[in-house]
Design a protein around this motif. Structure first.
Motif, PDB file in Angstrom:
ATOM      1  N   THR A  71      -3.569  -2.388  -2.915  1.00  0.00           N
ATOM      2  CA  THR A  71      -4.360  -3.567  -2.550  1.00  0.00           C
ATOM      3  C   THR A  71      -4.996  -3.438  -1.164  1.00  0.00           C
ATOM      4  OG1 THR A  71      -2.358  -4.658  -1.731  1.00  0.00           O
ATOM      5  CG2 THR A  71      -3.022  -5.113  -4.023  1.00  0.00           C
ATOM      6  N   ARG A  72      -4.431  -2.587  -0.307  1.00  0.00           N
ATOM      7  CA  ARG A  72      -5.006  -2.372   1.025  1.00  0.00           C
ATOM      8  C   ARG A  72      -4.563  -1.012   1.548  1.00  0.00           C
ATOM      9  NH1 ARG A  72      -3.713  -5.449   6.553  1.00  0.00           N
ATOM     10  NH2 ARG A  72      -5.406  -4.581   7.780  1.00  0.00           N
ATOM     11  N   ILE A  73      -5.519  -0.272   2.087  1.00  0.00           N
ATOM     12  CA  ILE A  73      -5.224   1.051   2.649  1.00  0.00           C
ATOM     13  C   ILE A  73      -5.917   1.162   4.004  1.00  0.00           C
ATOM     14  CG2 ILE A  73      -5.475   3.542   2.338  1.00  0.00           C
ATOM     15  CD1 ILE A  73      -4.567   3.072  -0.356  1.00  0.00           C
ATOM     16  N   VAL A  74      -5.154   1.510   5.017  1.00  0.00           N
ATOM     17  CA  VAL A  74      -5.696   1.844   6.329  1.00  0.00           C
ATOM     18  C   VAL A  74      -5.139   3.233   6.642  1.00  0.00           C
ATOM     19  CG1 VAL A  74      -5.867   1.234   8.770  1.00  0.00           C
ATOM     20  CG2 VAL A  74      -5.681  -0.593   7.033  1.00  0.00           C
ATOM     21  N   GLU A  75      -5.982   4.242   6.534  1.00  0.00           N
ATOM     22  CA  GLU A  75      -5.522   5.630   6.639  1.00  0.00           C
ATOM     23  C   GLU A  75      -4.654   5.848   7.870  1.00  0.00           C
ATOM     24  OE1 GLU A  75      -7.222  10.104   5.990  1.00  0.00           O
ATOM     25  OE2 GLU A  75      -8.538   8.660   6.938  1.00  0.00           O
ATOM     26  N   HIS A  76      -3.520   6.519   7.636  1.00  0.00           N
ATOM     27  CA  HIS A  76      -2.537   6.883   8.665  1.00  0.00           C
ATOM     28  C   HIS A  76      -1.839   5.677   9.293  1.00  0.00           C
ATOM     29  CE1 HIS A  76      -4.804  10.939   9.332  1.00  0.00           C
ATOM     30  NE2 HIS A  76      -4.185  10.876   8.166  1.00  0.00           N
ATOM     31  N   GLN A  77      -2.014   4.484   8.698  1.00  0.00           N
ATOM     32  CA  GLN A  77      -1.390   3.282   9.271  1.00  0.00           C
ATOM     33  C   GLN A  77      -0.681   2.393   8.257  1.00  0.00           C
ATOM     34  OE1 GLN A  77      -4.031   0.994  11.820  1.00  0.00           O
ATOM     35  NE2 GLN A  77      -5.130   2.850  12.378  1.00  0.00           N
ATOM     36  N   LEU A  78      -1.317   2.159   7.102  1.00  0.00           N
ATOM     37  CA  LEU A  78      -0.803   1.117   6.223  1.00  0.00           C
ATOM     38  C   LEU A  78      -1.202   1.353   4.770  1.00  0.00           C
ATOM     39  CD1 LEU A  78       0.430  -1.838   6.007  1.00  0.00           C
ATOM     40  CD2 LEU A  78      -1.932  -2.634   6.234  1.00  0.00           C
ATOM     41  N   ILE A  79      -0.249   1.103   3.867  1.00  0.00           N
ATOM     42  CA  ILE A  79      -0.531   1.067   2.433  1.00  0.00           C
ATOM     43  C   ILE A  79       0.142  -0.195   1.890  1.00  0.00           C
ATOM     44  CG2 ILE A  79      -0.169   2.148   0.180  1.00  0.00           C
ATOM     45  CD1 ILE A  79      -0.037   4.860   1.630  1.00  0.00           C
ATOM     46  N   GLU A  80      -0.647  -1.057   1.263  1.00  0.00           N
ATOM     47  CA  GLU A  80      -0.092  -2.229   0.598  1.00  0.00           C
ATOM     48  C   GLU A  80      -0.393  -2.102  -0.885  1.00  0.00           C
ATOM     49  OE1 GLU A  80      -1.822  -5.627   2.570  1.00  0.00           O
ATOM     50  OE2 GLU A  80      -0.369  -5.515   4.203  1.00  0.00           O
ATOM     51  N   SER A  81       0.559  -2.556  -1.695  1.00  0.00           N
ATOM     52  CA  SER A  81       0.371  -2.460  -3.134  1.00  0.00           C
ATOM     53  C   SER A  81       1.110  -3.579  -3.843  1.00  0.00           C
ATOM     54  CB  SER A  81       0.855  -1.092  -3.640  1.00  0.00           C
ATOM     55  OG  SER A  81       2.229  -0.916  -3.344  1.00  0.00           O
ATOM     56  N   ARG A  82       0.786  -3.683  -5.116  1.00  0.00           N
ATOM     57  CA  ARG A  82       1.425  -4.658  -5.996  1.00  0.00           C
ATOM     58  C   ARG A  82       1.956  -3.889  -7.196  1.00  0.00           C
ATOM     59  NH1 ARG A  82       1.916  -9.673  -6.768  1.00  0.00           N
ATOM     60  NH2 ARG A  82       0.644 -10.490  -5.097  1.00  0.00           N
ATOM     61  N   PHE A  83       3.202  -4.184  -7.572  1.00  0.00           N
ATOM     62  CA  PHE A  83       3.776  -3.615  -8.789  1.00  0.00           C
ATOM     63  C   PHE A  83       4.424  -4.759  -9.547  1.00  0.00           C
ATOM     64  CE2 PHE A  83       6.669  -3.188  -5.304  1.00  0.00           C
ATOM     65  CZ  PHE A  83       7.958  -3.341  -5.787  1.00  0.00           C
ATOM     66  N   GLY A  84       3.850  -5.059 -10.695  1.00  0.00           N
ATOM     67  CA  GLY A  84       4.261  -6.261 -11.422  1.00  0.00           C
ATOM     68  C   GLY A  84       3.921  -7.484 -10.582  1.00  0.00           C
ATOM     69  N   GLU A  85       4.878  -8.372 -10.432  1.00  0.00           N
ATOM     70  CA  GLU A  85       4.690  -9.578  -9.612  1.00  0.00           C
ATOM     71  C   GLU A  85       5.158  -9.365  -8.180  1.00  0.00           C
ATOM     72  OE1 GLU A  85       3.072 -12.315 -10.748  1.00  0.00           O
ATOM     73  OE2 GLU A  85       2.731 -11.000 -12.463  1.00  0.00           O
ATOM     74  N   ARG A  86       5.558  -8.155  -7.853  1.00  0.00           N
ATOM     75  CA  ARG A  86       6.125  -7.862  -6.537  1.00  0.00           C
ATOM     76  C   ARG A  86       5.121  -7.119  -5.660  1.00  0.00           C
ATOM     77  NH1 ARG A  86      11.107  -4.573  -8.242  1.00  0.00           N
ATOM     78  NH2 ARG A  86      11.656  -4.654  -6.041  1.00  0.00           N
ATOM     79  N   THR A  87       5.348  -7.173  -4.344  1.00  0.00           N
ATOM     80  CA  THR A  87       4.475  -6.480  -3.401  1.00  0.00           C
ATOM     81  C   THR A  87       5.277  -5.500  -2.554  1.00  0.00           C
ATOM     82  OG1 THR A  87       4.716  -8.175  -1.686  1.00  0.00           O
ATOM     83  CG2 THR A  87       2.876  -8.429  -3.250  1.00  0.00           C
TER      84      THR A  87
END
Length: 137
Positions: A71-87
């Motif tokens: 759901t959000r990627i900031v290279e070398h800093q952050l990865i956000e994701s969703r799997f099912g109803e969880r984050t």
């Protein structure tokens, strides 16, 4: 409820990021114990892209798929994701040649908070060992 685990990896951020996002690396470190392994992994590293991995007991007695969408990627800093109803939020904090990798995720209801914390921490510790071993080669 959110659970947070973290580890420090003695390696440059570029190597830490690469090992986290490369399917071949993921298959080498993504297991909570020596009697499990990841038999397949796929990464489409972009917002809206998907990821998946297949974890199985080495004796073939059980296995499961873990998959979601970035759901959000900031290279070398952050990865956000969703799997099912969880984050899941993975932060990469680069400090003086070491990288703190911090994962915060929504707890599930099947296993206790402590079991989840221990399992995710074990995988994260294996990740750190994998990256640091690649440094030595």
């Amino acid at each position: 409820m959110k659970i947070t685990v973290e580890t420090v990896v003695a390696a440059p951020i570029e190597q830490v990021w690469a090992a986290w996002t490369n399917p071949e690396d993921i298959k080498q470190w993504n297991a909570a114990s020596d009697d499990w392994h990841t038999t397949a992994a796929a990464v489409d590293l972009r917002e809206g892209g998907t990821f998946s991995s297949r974890m199985e007991a080495k004796d073939g007695s059980m296995g499961f798929d873990f998959a979601g969408t970035y759901t959000r990627i900031v290279e070398h800093q952050l990865i956000e994701s969703r799997f099912g109803e969880r984050t899941l939020r993975v932060e990469f904090l680069d400090r003086n040649g070491e990288v703190t990798v911090r994962e915060s995720f929504d707890a599930e209801t099947t296993h206790s908070e402590e079991q989840q914390r221990q399992g995710w921490q074990a995988i994260l510790d294996r990740f750190a060992k994998h990256v640091e071993a690649k440094q030595i080669r």
